[in-house]
Design a protein around this motif. Sequence first.
Motif, PDB file in Angstrom:
ATOM      1  N   TRP D 351       0.829  -1.218   0.000  1.00  0.00           N
ATOM      2  CA  TRP D 351       0.000   0.000   0.000  1.00  0.00           C
ATOM      3  C   TRP D 351       0.854   1.254   0.000  1.00  0.00           C
ATOM      4  CZ3 TRP D 351       0.928   2.932   4.315  1.00  0.00           C
ATOM      5  CH2 TRP D 351       1.542   2.271   5.407  1.00  0.00           C
ATOM      6  N   THR D 352       2.092   1.150   0.481  1.00  0.00           N
ATOM      7  CA  THR D 352       2.910   2.354   0.543  1.00  0.00           C
ATOM      8  C   THR D 352       3.146   2.942  -0.851  1.00  0.00           C
ATOM      9  OG1 THR D 352       4.820   0.909   0.500  1.00  0.00           O
ATOM     10  CG2 THR D 352       4.161   1.748   2.639  1.00  0.00           C
ATOM     11  N   GLU D 353       3.045   2.089  -1.860  1.00  0.00           N
ATOM     12  CA  GLU D 353       3.280   2.574  -3.214  1.00  0.00           C
ATOM     13  C   GLU D 353       2.263   3.639  -3.627  1.00  0.00           C
ATOM     14  OE1 GLU D 353       5.510   0.286  -2.503  1.00  0.00           O
ATOM     15  OE2 GLU D 353       5.135  -1.361  -3.891  1.00  0.00           O
ATOM     16  N   PHE D 354       1.109   3.644  -2.945  1.00  0.00           N
ATOM     17  CA  PHE D 354       0.067   4.607  -3.348  1.00  0.00           C
ATOM     18  C   PHE D 354       0.332   5.989  -2.790  1.00  0.00           C
ATOM     19  CE2 PHE D 354      -2.161   0.556  -3.761  1.00  0.00           C
ATOM     20  CZ  PHE D 354      -2.581   0.687  -5.068  1.00  0.00           C
ATOM     21  N   ALA D 355       1.151   6.069  -1.765  1.00  0.00           N
ATOM     22  CA  ALA D 355       1.309   7.331  -1.050  1.00  0.00           C
ATOM     23  C   ALA D 355       1.689   8.461  -1.993  1.00  0.00           C
ATOM     24  CB  ALA D 355       2.346   7.171   0.051  1.00  0.00           C
ATOM     25  N   PHE D 356       2.766   8.255  -2.716  1.00  0.00           N
ATOM     26  CA  PHE D 356       3.256   9.368  -3.515  1.00  0.00           C
ATOM     27  C   PHE D 356       2.390   9.685  -4.716  1.00  0.00           C
ATOM     28  CE2 PHE D 356       6.880   9.183  -0.778  1.00  0.00           C
ATOM     29  CZ  PHE D 356       7.221  10.518  -0.674  1.00  0.00           C
ATOM     30  N   PRO D 357       1.888   8.692  -5.441  1.00  0.00           N
ATOM     31  CA  PRO D 357       0.974   9.060  -6.532  1.00  0.00           C
ATOM     32  C   PRO D 357      -0.188   9.909  -6.040  1.00  0.00           C
ATOM     33  CG  PRO D 357       1.623   6.783  -6.755  1.00  0.00           C
ATOM     34  CD  PRO D 357       2.224   7.271  -5.477  1.00  0.00           C
ATOM     35  N   ILE D 358      -0.798   9.519  -4.928  1.00  0.00           N
ATOM     36  CA  ILE D 358      -1.938  10.299  -4.413  1.00  0.00           C
ATOM     37  C   ILE D 358      -1.467  11.694  -4.037  1.00  0.00           C
ATOM     38  CG2 ILE D 358      -3.581  10.462  -2.501  1.00  0.00           C
ATOM     39  CD1 ILE D 358      -3.670   7.399  -2.499  1.00  0.00           C
ATOM     40  N   LEU D 359      -0.356  11.711  -3.340  1.00  0.00           N
ATOM     41  CA  LEU D 359       0.188  12.990  -2.907  1.00  0.00           C
ATOM     42  C   LEU D 359       0.456  13.900  -4.100  1.00  0.00           C
ATOM     43  CD1 LEU D 359       3.072  13.154  -0.303  1.00  0.00           C
ATOM     44  CD2 LEU D 359       3.062  14.677  -2.241  1.00  0.00           C
ATOM     45  N   LEU D 360       1.057  13.304  -5.144  1.00  0.00           N
ATOM     46  CA  LEU D 360       1.467  14.127  -6.278  1.00  0.00           C
ATOM     47  C   LEU D 360       0.261  14.627  -7.064  1.00  0.00           C
ATOM     48  CD1 LEU D 360       4.635  12.222  -7.475  1.00  0.00           C
ATOM     49  CD2 LEU D 360       4.485  14.310  -6.139  1.00  0.00           C
ATOM     50  N   VAL D 361      -0.758  13.785  -7.213  1.00  0.00           N
ATOM     51  CA  VAL D 361      -1.955  14.234  -7.926  1.00  0.00           C
ATOM     52  C   VAL D 361      -2.564  15.422  -7.174  1.00  0.00           C
ATOM     53  CG1 VAL D 361      -4.304  13.607  -8.565  1.00  0.00           C
ATOM     54  CG2 VAL D 361      -2.437  12.009  -8.995  1.00  0.00           C
ATOM     55  N   GLY D 362      -2.638  15.277  -5.872  1.00  0.00           N
ATOM     56  CA  GLY D 362      -3.150  16.382  -5.060  1.00  0.00           C
ATOM     57  C   GLY D 362      -2.311  17.624  -5.243  1.00  0.00           C
ATOM     58  N   LEU D 363      -1.017  17.408  -5.213  1.00  0.00           N
ATOM     59  CA  LEU D 363      -0.093  18.537  -5.334  1.00  0.00           C
ATOM     60  C   LEU D 363      -0.298  19.274  -6.652  1.00  0.00           C
ATOM     61  CD1 LEU D 363       2.252  19.610  -3.595  1.00  0.00           C
ATOM     62  CD2 LEU D 363       3.790  18.356  -5.099  1.00  0.00           C
ATOM     63  N   VAL D 364      -0.418  18.502  -7.720  1.00  0.00           N
ATOM     64  CA  VAL D 364      -0.595  19.122  -9.029  1.00  0.00           C
ATOM     65  C   VAL D 364      -1.875  19.938  -9.053  1.00  0.00           C
ATOM     66  CG1 VAL D 364      -1.062  18.645 -11.462  1.00  0.00           C
ATOM     67  CG2 VAL D 364       0.761  17.411 -10.270  1.00  0.00           C
ATOM     68  N   MET D 365      -2.949  19.383  -8.474  1.00  0.00           N
ATOM     69  CA  MET D 365      -4.233  20.098  -8.487  1.00  0.00           C
ATOM     70  C   MET D 365      -4.132  21.392  -7.691  1.00  0.00           C
ATOM     71  SD  MET D 365      -6.682  16.814  -8.124  1.00  0.00           S
ATOM     72  CE  MET D 365      -8.304  17.521  -8.213  1.00  0.00           C
ATOM     73  N   VAL D 366      -3.481  21.309  -6.554  1.00  0.00           N
ATOM     74  CA  VAL D 366      -3.365  22.492  -5.705  1.00  0.00           C
ATOM     75  C   VAL D 366      -2.529  23.557  -6.408  1.00  0.00           C
ATOM     76  CG1 VAL D 366      -2.377  23.350  -3.561  1.00  0.00           C
ATOM     77  CG2 VAL D 366      -3.708  21.247  -3.565  1.00  0.00           C
ATOM     78  N   VAL D 367      -1.391  23.111  -6.941  1.00  0.00           N
ATOM     79  CA  VAL D 367      -0.498  24.061  -7.600  1.00  0.00           C
ATOM     80  C   VAL D 367      -1.202  24.691  -8.795  1.00  0.00           C
ATOM     81  CG1 VAL D 367       1.600  24.232  -8.988  1.00  0.00           C
ATOM     82  CG2 VAL D 367       1.641  23.014  -6.829  1.00  0.00           C
TER      83      VAL D 367
END
Lengths: 455, 522, 379, 393
Positions: D351-367
């Motif tokens: 499950w740890t593999e999902f951490a960064f993809p989720i984080l990055l998608v969020g990051l892109v949306m916020v940015v």
Amino acid sequence: MSTAATDYTREFPVVEGRPKAAELDATIAAPLDQFPSRVWWIAISITLSFLSIGAFCIGMTLYEGLGLWGVNQPVSWGFDIVNFVFWIGIGHAGTLISAILFLLRQRWRTGIARFAEAMTIFAVMCAGLFPLLHTGRQWLPMYLTPYPNQHGLWVNFTSPLVWDVFAVSTYFIVSAVFWYVGLIPDLATLRDRTTSKIKKTIYSVFSLGWRHSNRHWQHYERAYLILAGFATPLVLSVHTIVSFDFAVSVIPGWHTTVFPPYFVAGAVFSGFAMVQNVLIFVRQAFNLKHIITLDHLEKMNKVMIVTGSMVGYAYAMELFIAWYGGNQFERFVFLNRALGPYAWAYWTMVSCNVIFPQLFWFKKIRRSIPAMFAIGILVNIGMWFERFVIVVTSLSRDFLPSSWGHYTPTLYDAGILLGSFGLFFTLILIFVRVLPVVSISEVKGVIEGGQPSHR
Amino acid sequence: MIAPLYDTRQKEAVLLSWIQGKDSYKETIYHEYLMAHWEKTLFPSFNTRTEFKTFWYSALHDGVITLDERGNGDYRFKGEALASVVPASFQGYVVGLTQSYYIGDGAFANNGWLQELPHPISKVVWDNYASLSTKTAKDLGVDMNDRIEITLPQGKQIVPVFIQPGQADGYISIELGYGRTNAGPIGSDVGVDVNVLLPKSSLTGSRILGGATVAKVAGTYVLSTTQEHHSLDDTFVKDLHLKREVVREGTLLQYEKDPNFLHHEKRELFSIHTEVEYKGVKWAMAIDLNKCIGCNACVAGCNVENNVPVVGKEQVAKGREMQWIRIDRYYSGTADAPVASHQPMLCQHCDQAPCENVCPVVATNHSPDGLNQMVYNRCVGTKYCSNNCPYKVRRFNFFNWRDHVAEGYYEQEPVNLMHNPEVTVRSRGVMEKCTFCVQRIMEVRERAVEQGIPLKGSDVKTACQDACPATAIVFGDMNDPDSEVAAYRKHNLGYHVLEETNARPNVTYLAKLRNIHSENLT
Amino acid sequence: MKEKQQFSLTALFDTPDEIIRAAHETRSAGYTRYDVHTPYPVHGMDKAMGLRQSRLGIFVLIFGLFGAVSSVLFMTWVTLVDYPLVIGGKPFWSWPAFVPVAFEITVLMASVLLVVTMIVLYFKFPNISHPLHDTPYMKRISSDKFGISIQVDDPKFNEREVREFLYKIGGKEITPVYFDLEDLDHGQTMFDPKFLGVLALTAILVSGATYAVFNQLMFMEPFSWMSTQAKQKAQRPSDLFKDGIGMRPPVEGTVARGFLPYLFKGKPDEAGKNLVNPLFATKEVIERGKATYLTYCSPCHGNFARGDSRLRGQFPNPPTLHSDKVRNWPDGSIYHVITEGQNVMPAYASQISRDDRWAIIHYLRVLQRAHNAKESDLK
Amino acid sequence: MSIPVSAEGWRKELPASVTRLGWILLIAGVAIAALGYIVDARRMAFDNVIGYLFLASVAAGSVFLVALEYIGGAVWSVPTRRVNEFLGGLVLLLPLIALPMFFHLHDVYHWTHEEVVAADKLLAGKSPYLDVNFFVLRFVLIFIIWSLFHFLFTRNSTKQDTTKDPKLTTINIRLAAVFMPVFAISLTLTAVDWAMSLEPHWSSTIFGVYYFSGTVLAALSAATYIIIKLHESGYLPKLQRDSFYSLGALMFAFINFWAYIAFSQFLLIWYADLPEETVWFMSRWKNGWEYVSILLIVVHFAIPYFALLTQDSKMDLKRLKLMAIWILFAHLLDLYWLVMPTYSESVSFSWTEFAFPILLVGLVMVVLSFKMRRNNLVPVGDPKLTRGLSFRL
């Protein structure tokens, strides 16, 4: 247009001035209709004498054996393969201009595409000469092709030389087909222009009954697009496969994974230099300065900086990974290139390929005919030496210090190289007299007012 | 031993026929005379019960007879005897004239194979030369390929210079036997005649001559060698053979302490693809570097067995010698006290031969018994295999050598008769290399098939193995666990040259052990 | 006077804009058998004429796949089925190495067949003549004009109406185009003697040239096939020696390694006295002796040495080897007979190796024993 | 053709829901990552490397695409260049993503173990380069370079919105020319440092180019997806099929380029069969990794190749959108394939593999929503804009 700040709001005219379509016909077809000038006769007599020197050297090689060349153990490949790779590289510019720039919708390609394609074909002919000659028994080239024979033997499909056979012949055939397809409408135009009966017959036959019908144009354009789509990976594959000749081996200095893209970049680099050099003469000699404009040449020089820098990147990468990889053979080879007996060749290569082209950063130099001509020549010298450095230095000092040797080319090597230039320029000189050097139909399509204003 | 060719007579037979008078000549005259002589003089002293014929045949068969000869039983070294050989002191430069290793006093000068054998140390072919130490060369202001004039009371001669690391300072050694003017198409005008330096009185006496004056003369003379010379003090190339583990060496002490000292840094070898399995006989060779004395007998043996062509001096200079096996000589240490290592190098018959992959016409491929085989008739001569060979043991026919050397001397009758009928005579444009004497393998195999017995690896002897006086070369079936070659492959000192190329060579070398501890040479 | 027939009515236009509009109008007016001619492809014309997209893409896909699949299959067949060879220790089916060739063949097939398809299918090659050729109309098109040609076979064609229509949409130089009926019928037969003659001549020239090049020229110097060898080949005569024998027998009086000459030539008694069988009667030796016996001896002496072979009667009968004489012979005597022969029996020295001869003797002893078995043997 | 060039006409904010979703994803990603670091720090650190390389691809790749437009004189991409500029802003966030990794260098990079290096001749030879301080220094330098160029490009571009000065374009062209070689070297070093040095014995000269091919694909796909999404939501209404076709064609070209580079690397190493090189592929061809390798070929090459082969498919917005997402996933898989075999010899997924993809998608949306609030979505002052909007093939 070179004076004021660049105007980005409109596209530059590909063709300078506002020539009428009919004028274009006359300008481009002019060399075909006139009796060759004195300059042309002088030029072709020079190139033919080069060609005959080459022919003599080739004849002697066939008669006596490869011993006439400088090749030896351990440097079994010398000028032959250097020249082969060099010429194949020259050819790449043509396909790049005609196919890749076509796919990228670069309209400026129209003025130079035909000529570059012709150069591709002639360069591949020159290149093809060397693999045939470099074999010890030149009368057995068919052994390299898989044909059914009484030995029941096939070729070795894991050998890069067999890949080369397929790649180079495919490249030649497809380039020739591409070139010919591009010629069909022009041949029809010539057919309808000419008054000579013989010419008319020839043009009629080769124009395949073309009548500029839009029902044909429709398929023609589609086919041309698809051909360009195939020629693009093909041209990449050809020099990639040429690079495999070296990169699949275990010889330090040959075996490195960056070779495929590096060779392709180098090929385009040298090819553009050659096209640029020759075009400088052609636009002068045939009054084509408004069709092959200074902008064309400048754009080519820009491509040269890009590809030259890619080549520089590959040099740097090779050096870095040779150190980083920690393999003592690799480290030795690169030190040996820079400091060993062939250091002069290495530094010629680096300065001609990486340092001098950097002058093209300056717009003045990019647009100065003498400067770009000189740099173009230097690039060609540098790229020739690049192949020399790769082929010779790696072989001359490989694994066992006991088997090291030195390669010294002979006059025969030089003569055949000269002969290949003779062949190349002879073919070009004939080409400019018998076929339109600029694609008439394509240029007509890009002159101002050539296309409907509303669609 | 050959029967008379053309209308010729053996010189002994000629002499005998003169002695015995007119019409006494017949072909067997000398043979009969010799047999009669042995029966009369030697045979009785043997006192055997067999009759003479049996004795004679077995002597011929064995090649030797053991005579009961005893010396005076005093084997001590007589230092004082030296005085009669070496004068106490020399003035000026000392010139030492030695017999050539290969052509002797010049008797074999017309033998191209011998002329082209590289000198065991200097690797020079087709020439004699003045061998100088580095310091002497510096003193004289000469370099490799310069020429010097050597003057002795009895004569003078101009000789090319060769700088030989490890040579004594002030000493110039030159080989005799060269410079013959009328030795036949091969041997004439090869090298310089230094017989002129010999005093008449010394023809049978000492050949170490003092009091020579030496002067550099203008011009150069290029010597051909089969191996490049690298300066011993150039750190760039110094000791590369050791760094690259081409030649592996150790000391006896090291070995006694830790027999497995070579293999501590174990290199793991694996392939990205499935490897070919060899069931049944698989040929392999082992070479013991401790035994190799660098004499080149293997090279000569191979030349003869395999119809290896002679290429001539100029072609050797270009790097086109054709010998299938070569003795590599490496120096380490300093120019004054170099340490030389010899290594016979031949086709390694790699299991994963890089040469095979790249041949476009499958002219070189692998046999089911593990030989890297070369199909001459299929070869078109791209030379790609040679480029991709890490050992550079492939040889290319740049010309039709037999036609090219000495106006086709080797193609003419009866010289061509000396070629081995079992081996193809290669023409120009094809690649060739060591075959592990496949013709000998086939012969043994045929015999085994004929007799219905399994092929035994140790029955095959390669030509180099046959010729080796030190039995440094062992050949056989590596899949036979009892064979000698299998034992060598498993030996602690066994290693493969350039293992890291993953070519999987089938020639195992046994690392050389130097006994330098006792001599305190380090 | 040739019979002329009208092909179409043509009109010229000056600018790309005009021709686009004209094409559009023509299509809207319902004409179907018409064509637009432009010296270069004019953008948007396909739309204006209502042409469907070219189908060449599908052909290319088929050709490309054909090239890819056939080349991979061919290489697979070569390396796995027809001639599997170990090359550089790589597996027979080294697929990564097939990729370059497969790629090239794919490109070659796709692009060359594409052009062939276009030329044959759409340009109707080799039938390339067309009524529009050589008309003033075509000459103008080839240079700088744009044109429309409405054909007579259009269902809506009416000379006057079309002329008016073309005039209306801005056409200039409206002219009819004619063609010769004869041109259409000008067919050529296969059996034209001229044509056949040319064919025959070509055939003779090509085959002659092929023969000359491949069977004559290519076998001359400097081309080398290594068929002539500067050596004495096995079983070949030699001019050098007076007897003409190329393979020289050993020089008389010499002794080869491992081959001592037979010392008892013509002295059977001494052979019997002095020679001892060097082999032990092991199972292997007897087996070997049996094999050799059955090969060389049995044709005359019979499978069981009874002298009862099929050859009986053709020669002086070969004797049984179970006679007391032979049984009591020492091994050396038998060896001598095999080596030198006796009476009509020839010498077998060159056929049977020495060891085999001794092995035969062992086997013969076994046969003799079996023939005269003692009681102790039965136990 | 008249184009609305008033600045206000082009500035539009993203709906608040998008911003909210972005924050939720971002926080969720951070939470998962933090949890991952607590539960299995070593594994999370490897995931962090993947995450970093992925973000670096999108961020630096976008800066590259901006520079490419200037240097290539392209016009079709002018109306959509802002998206690339926005995504380029992600370079500023690179240290944040990299930071946790720096505390776990020891877990990830074998060469940071001094005792190992001391015992290994080869690694000792590389120690001047593979040195923690130098590693960090390189990271900082590369970060500064990328940020600087991003800053300069966007500053000139936004300034042009008001001044409409064509000279700014000229300046950016020159900057782009300088940026290209700098980018080539810095991206190569990033690939060497972060991915190649995971297996410090192995090296390949093409590796930088390999990572570059993935980088361009990732940046291009991210931009393509966003552009189409914005177009569909009415933010970029003036775009023509021809522009989308160009995006699709570029994507198609780089899919082929990636395959070409990947195959070249494989073929050359397979052919020469030197153990020092083949070891890298062999560890990716056993213990389940072979399935990942095959999957990579299918996902990263075969499927997108055939999906984008025809001319029509490159203009089909739905398919283009799907392929953009697909390729982003493929690039993630590519990085996973590059990095994870070092973590474990047999294939493993957690499950740890999902951490960064989720984080990055969020990051892109916020940015993205942040940037869109402050900037015009279209470079209204760019002199090439008119041509860009009327671009036809």
